[in-house]
Design an enzyme around this catalytic site. Structure first.
Site, PDB file in Angstrom:
ATOM      1  N   HIS A   1     -10.018  -0.487   4.381  1.00  0.00           N
ATOM      2  CA  HIS A   1     -11.408  -0.227   4.008  1.00  0.00           C
ATOM      3  C   HIS A   1     -11.710  -0.724   2.592  1.00  0.00           C
ATOM      4  CE1 HIS A   1     -11.467   2.055   7.666  1.00  0.00           C
ATOM      5  NE2 HIS A   1     -10.451   2.769   7.239  1.00  0.00           N
TER       6      HIS A   1
ATOM      7  N   LYS B   1       0.829  -1.205   0.000  1.00  0.00           N
ATOM      8  CA  LYS B   1       0.000   0.000   0.000  1.00  0.00           C
ATOM      9  C   LYS B   1       0.864   1.256   0.000  1.00  0.00           C
ATOM     10  CE  LYS B   1      -2.438   2.798   2.997  1.00  0.00           C
ATOM     11  NZ  LYS B   1      -2.726   3.005   4.354  1.00  0.00           N
TER      12      LYS B   1
END
Length: 148
Positions: free
Chosen positions: A115, A95
């Site tokens: 999320h 990420k």
């Protein structure tokens, strides 16, 4: 009319790669410090028991390998090579690398946070047992570059 190198976050693409790397990881772990670069992190009086040693190790490694505190050489490398270079550092995962590639280098990447990962599983875009890394790999290929 937009130029070929236009990016909606153009002001970020001129930022130093190392500063964006630091800010991205810090914002993941300590959202109050998202605006700080690596220099602020090293001089900040607030203790960062896990992050500060991580960045000191990255800086030491950079000095050893390149003789400077810079990752600007990564700009000229293909995405896969940038990913390999950055993930060699402890605490830097897919990420963070995707955020550096997208925001700092203007590359077409699709970072997956917790999320996005959970929503992707609920919508059936990835199998329920998919890891966050597997979700990133799948969505990064399936989401068209022109909307990343």
């Amino acid at each position: 009319q937009q130029s070929d190198n236009w990016h909606p976050m153009g002001w970020l693409t001129s930022a130093q790669v190392l500063s964006i790397l630091a800010a991205t990881t810090i914002s993941t772990k300590h959202s109050n410090f998202a605006c700080f670069g690596f220099r602020a992190l090293l001089t900040c009086p607030i203790p960062f028991p896990t992050i500060r040693p991580c960045y000191q190790a990255i800086l030491n490694s950079l000095l050893e390998q390149t003789g400077s505190l810079s990752l600007e050489h990564l700009r000229s490398l293909p995405c896969e090579q940038v990913k390999a270079e950055l993930t060699q550092f402890k605490g830097v995962g897919p990420k963070t690398v995707a955020c550096v590639l997208m925001f700092c280098m203007g590359r077409a990447e699709f970072p997956v946070d917790t999320h996005v990962w959970e929503i992707s599983k609920r919508l059936g875009w990835v199998p329920g047992a998919a890891t966050r890394e597997q979700t990133y790999e799948q969505l990064n290929v399936r989401v068209p570059d022109d909307i990343k």
